[in-house]
Motif scaffolding. Structure first.
Motif, PDB file in Angstrom:
ATOM      1  N   SER A  93      -2.063   3.812  10.388  1.00 40.47           N
ATOM      2  CA  SER A  93      -1.722   2.399  10.582  1.00 40.47           C
ATOM      3  C   SER A  93      -0.984   2.194  11.901  1.00 40.47           C
ATOM      4  O   SER A  93      -1.266   1.248  12.654  1.00 40.47           O
ATOM      5  CB  SER A  93      -0.867   1.896   9.416  1.00 40.47           C
ATOM      6  OG  SER A  93      -1.605   1.903   8.208  1.00 40.47           O
TER       7      SER A  93
ATOM      8  N   TYR B  21      -1.620   7.460   5.774  1.00 36.33           N
ATOM      9  CA  TYR B  21      -1.691   5.994   5.839  1.00 36.33           C
ATOM     10  C   TYR B  21      -0.758   5.463   6.931  1.00 36.33           C
ATOM     11  O   TYR B  21      -1.153   4.616   7.744  1.00 36.33           O
ATOM     12  CB  TYR B  21      -1.324   5.388   4.488  1.00 36.33           C
ATOM     13  CG  TYR B  21      -1.407   3.875   4.456  1.00 36.33           C
ATOM     14  CD1 TYR B  21      -2.586   3.231   4.077  1.00 36.33           C
ATOM     15  CD2 TYR B  21      -0.317   3.082   4.827  1.00 36.33           C
ATOM     16  CE1 TYR B  21      -2.675   1.846   4.061  1.00 36.33           C
ATOM     17  CE2 TYR B  21      -0.396   1.703   4.817  1.00 36.33           C
ATOM     18  CZ  TYR B  21      -1.573   1.081   4.430  1.00 36.33           C
ATOM     19  OH  TYR B  21      -1.665  -0.287   4.421  1.00 36.33           O
TER      20      TYR B  21
ATOM     21  N   HIS C  91       0.824  -1.204   0.000  1.00 33.63           N
ATOM     22  CA  HIS C  91       0.000   0.000   0.000  1.00 33.63           C
ATOM     23  C   HIS C  91       0.863   1.261   0.000  1.00 33.63           C
ATOM     24  O   HIS C  91       0.579   2.228  -0.720  1.00 33.63           O
ATOM     25  CB  HIS C  91      -0.915   0.017   1.231  1.00 33.63           C
ATOM     26  CG  HIS C  91      -2.036  -0.970   1.150  1.00 33.63           C
ATOM     27  ND1 HIS C  91      -2.835  -1.288   2.239  1.00 33.63           N
ATOM     28  CD2 HIS C  91      -2.510  -1.721   0.122  1.00 33.63           C
ATOM     29  CE1 HIS C  91      -3.742  -2.169   1.884  1.00 33.63           C
ATOM     30  NE2 HIS C  91      -3.561  -2.459   0.606  1.00 33.63           N
ATOM     31  N   GLU C  92       1.904   1.250   0.806  1.00 38.48           N
ATOM     32  CA  GLU C  92       2.792   2.410   0.873  1.00 38.48           C
ATOM     33  C   GLU C  92       3.481   2.662  -0.464  1.00 38.48           C
ATOM     34  O   GLU C  92       3.653   3.815  -0.882  1.00 38.48           O
ATOM     35  CB  GLU C  92       3.824   2.206   1.988  1.00 38.48           C
ATOM     36  CG  GLU C  92       3.211   2.273   3.379  1.00 38.48           C
ATOM     37  CD  GLU C  92       4.184   1.869   4.479  1.00 38.48           C
ATOM     38  OE1 GLU C  92       5.400   1.760   4.183  1.00 38.48           O
ATOM     39  OE2 GLU C  92       3.738   1.664   5.629  1.00 38.48           O
TER      40      GLU C  92
END
Length: 270
Positions: free
Chosen positions: A257, A253, A239-240
């Motif tokens: 997280s 994000y 995702h990063e």
């Protein structure tokens, strides 16, 4: 100043015509209260709301009616004193309340000994009618009479009434920013990612609805799901990588997280 008992014969003046003022005034009007006048610095907004409430309007703070029993100030925080200063001679020692979550009752101290706060903790839009029976009201009064008045008025449209002083109300308002404003921003960011994949925002609605419904029955910490709570480094790294062209979203994000993971560990006393 001796206050008379307030009933649904109470005449109310709304100082403001924005989202909250619109929905709250309409709810009180439907509940049988007389809205005597609406003040707004924007004439088109004043006219639109006054027509719905079958009342007069003004765009001049010095022309606010002297005949109201209750003045509800539902303005942007930054202009409350600016407008009320102009109306000082009219509202002096009248029953005046504001509707702001993060502003102290003391902001009204120079205008009246009969002051209070009537804060409905909900998000408002002019176009969407609100079911006030489900809306919590946080109430504060400078004296017993004002407190009783706010309880009576609020109870005509809601049963979820709470007394809260200014310090506690500020904390609850901050909680609401996280639970509402930040959550809604997350919807907007998720929507952008969905649209980038050629899928409309509506695809996220069942997920949003289930998440919202779930916390009615389960503590939010226990209801948390996803890669962060599992601390799935493979998925999170992927995702990063996908977000590297959008540094701001990538920062959000990572921070979210980390916060999810830390709160999960704390709840388990790890």
């Amino acid at each position: 100043m001796m206050m008379t008992k307030m009933t649904k014969q109470t005449k109310i003046c709304f100082i403001g015509s924005g989202n909250l003022a619109t929905q709250l005034s309409l709810a009180l009007y439907d509940a049988g209260y007389t809205i005597l006048q609406v003040f707004s610095r924007t004439e088109s907004n004043a006219i639109e709301l006054a027509e719905k409430l079958n009342c007069n309007y003004t765009t001049n703070a010095t022309a606010i009616t002297t005949m109201a029993d209750l003045y509800i100030c539902a303005l942007k925080d930054s202009v409350i004193t600016e407008v009320l200063d102009q109306a000082y001679n009219i509202i002096k020692n009248k029953v005046i309340v504001h509707t702001a979550g993060s502003i102290s009752i003391d902001i009204l101290s120079k205008y009246s000994i009969n002051r209070g706060v009537l804060y409905p903790m909900q998000t408002f839009s002019k176009a969407k009618k609100v079911d006030f029976s489900k809306v919590p009201f946080l109430l504060e009064g400078s004296n017993t009479e004002v407190s009783d008045l706010l309880m009576n008025v609020s109870s005509s449209i809601s049963s979820k009434l709470f007394k809260a002083n200014s310090e506690d109300r500020k904390k609850i308002h901050l909680a609401a920013v996280f639970a509402c404003n930040f959550a809604n921003h997350a919807y907007a960011l998720g929507g952008e990612l969905a649209k980038a994949a050629g899928v409309p925002f509506e695809v996220l609605l069942p997920l949003i609805e289930e998440t919202s419904e779930k916390v009615h029955f389960i503590d939010p910490i226990q209801a948390q799901s996803g890669p962060a709570v599992r601390y799935d480094k493979n998925v999170m790294s992927m995702h990063e990588e996908m977000l590297k062209e959008n540094p701001r979203m990538l920062d959000i994000y990572k921070i979210m997280s980390e916060s999810i993971h830390e709160l999960d560990l704390k709840s388990k006393n790890v």
